[in-house]
Design a protein around this motif. Sequence first.
Motif, short mmCIF file in Angstrom:
data_model
loop_
_atom_site.label_atom_id
_atom_site.label_comp_id
_atom_site.label_asym_id
_atom_site.label_seq_id
_atom_site.Cartn_x
_atom_site.Cartn_y
_atom_site.Cartn_z
N VAL A 50 75.12 14.71 5.07
CA VAL A 50 74.22 15.37 4.11
C VAL A 50 74.56 14.89 2.71
CG1 VAL A 50 73.62 17.57 3.04
CG2 VAL A 50 73.76 17.38 5.53
N LEU A 51 73.54 14.59 1.94
CA LEU A 51 73.70 14.09 0.58
C LEU A 51 73.20 15.13 -0.41
CD1 LEU A 51 74.15 11.76 -1.47
CD2 LEU A 51 71.83 10.95 -0.91
N LEU A 52 74.09 15.61 -1.27
CA LEU A 52 73.71 16.49 -2.38
C LEU A 52 73.59 15.61 -3.61
CD1 LEU A 52 75.89 19.72 -1.88
CD2 LEU A 52 73.49 19.35 -1.30
N LEU A 53 72.38 15.46 -4.10
CA LEU A 53 72.08 14.42 -5.08
C LEU A 53 71.51 15.00 -6.36
CD1 LEU A 53 71.70 11.29 -5.59
CD2 LEU A 53 69.47 11.53 -4.47
N ASP A 73 68.82 3.00 4.62
CA ASP A 73 69.46 4.04 5.45
C ASP A 73 68.68 5.34 5.42
OD1 ASP A 73 72.07 2.62 6.14
OD2 ASP A 73 72.12 2.50 3.97
N GLY A 74 67.35 5.25 5.55
CA GLY A 74 66.51 6.43 5.41
C GLY A 74 66.84 7.56 6.39
N LYS A 75 67.26 7.22 7.61
CA LYS A 75 67.53 8.23 8.63
C LYS A 75 69.01 8.62 8.70
CE LYS A 75 63.28 8.34 10.11
NZ LYS A 75 62.44 9.54 9.91
N LYS A 76 69.82 7.96 7.90
CA LYS A 76 71.26 8.17 7.99
C LYS A 76 71.72 9.41 7.22
CE LYS A 76 75.49 5.46 7.16
NZ LYS A 76 76.00 4.15 6.68
N PHE A 77 70.98 9.75 6.17
CA PHE A 77 71.37 10.87 5.31
C PHE A 77 70.25 11.91 5.23
CE2 PHE A 77 73.39 7.01 3.62
CZ PHE A 77 74.73 7.35 3.78
N ALA A 78 70.65 13.18 5.30
CA ALA A 78 69.73 14.28 5.02
C ALA A 78 69.97 14.66 3.57
CB ALA A 78 69.98 15.45 5.96
N SER A 79 69.01 14.37 2.70
CA SER A 79 69.23 14.50 1.26
C SER A 79 68.69 15.81 0.70
CB SER A 79 68.56 13.32 0.53
OG SER A 79 69.06 12.09 1.01
N GLN A 93 58.65 15.57 -6.42
CA GLN A 93 58.68 14.10 -6.40
C GLN A 93 59.80 13.60 -5.48
OE1 GLN A 93 58.68 12.02 -10.20
NE2 GLN A 93 57.75 13.81 -11.18
N ALA A 94 60.95 14.25 -5.59
CA ALA A 94 62.10 13.85 -4.79
C ALA A 94 61.83 14.05 -3.30
CB ALA A 94 63.34 14.64 -5.21
N ALA A 99 63.65 13.43 0.14
CA ALA A 99 64.59 14.55 0.12
C ALA A 99 64.11 15.64 1.07
CB ALA A 99 64.72 15.11 -1.29
N LEU A 100 65.06 16.28 1.73
CA LEU A 100 64.72 17.33 2.69
C LEU A 100 64.42 18.65 1.97
CD1 LEU A 100 64.59 18.33 5.64
CD2 LEU A 100 67.04 18.75 5.50
#
Length: 206
Positions: A50-53, A73-79, A93-94, A99-100
């Motif tokens: 999981v990516l907190l961005l 890596d579109g499927k590698k991280f849940a953003s 927009q994100a 972004a999830l």
Amino acid sequence: MTRNIYLVDDDDAVRASLHSLLSLQSDLVVRSFRSGDKFLEDAAGLDAGVLLLDFHMPGANGIEVLNALQETDGKKFASVILTGEGNVGLAVQAMKAGALDFIEKPYEAETLLRTVDAAFSRLAHDSASAAHIDQARTKIDGLSPRERDVLMGLIEGRANKVIAYELDISPRTVEIYRANLMTKLGVRSLPEALRIAFAAGLIPQP
């Protein structure tokens, strides 16, 4: 099971706060990055997570990081995007960029942890779906050209005799190809074979 979470924020205080909160979860491995550029440099070598961005950062901003991940890596991280209060338009927009979800600053700990848990659930689901698709495609790739022709005829609802006529082979030969493809696909019924064909992309989605 260890879960990886990546914090990307140029604010040292925010990173420290997030790191302290998330580190209380025993199954989380937390890594921090001071910029989107630094994260993108390392992304290829990171495990899924999981990516907190943060949205506003020097160099690549949140949208640019998401766009770059979509290409690699579109499927590698849940953003999950972190945005200032009232910047809902930026959060939308994100989310369009992949972004999830989004969390407004200042965030509540309970809201953050609940969102992170949901992101991990989504990541696990996406990973399982991707594995299912890969497995289906591998099975379909194992079919001979004639077996694939027969399968396509079955997908389109044709009887064995019609498939035999169109392929200029005997109905008995169609039955043999049908039995062989069912064995290779590891199924016992036509509906099971159709589900694999659908997962592999042989049946166009509406």
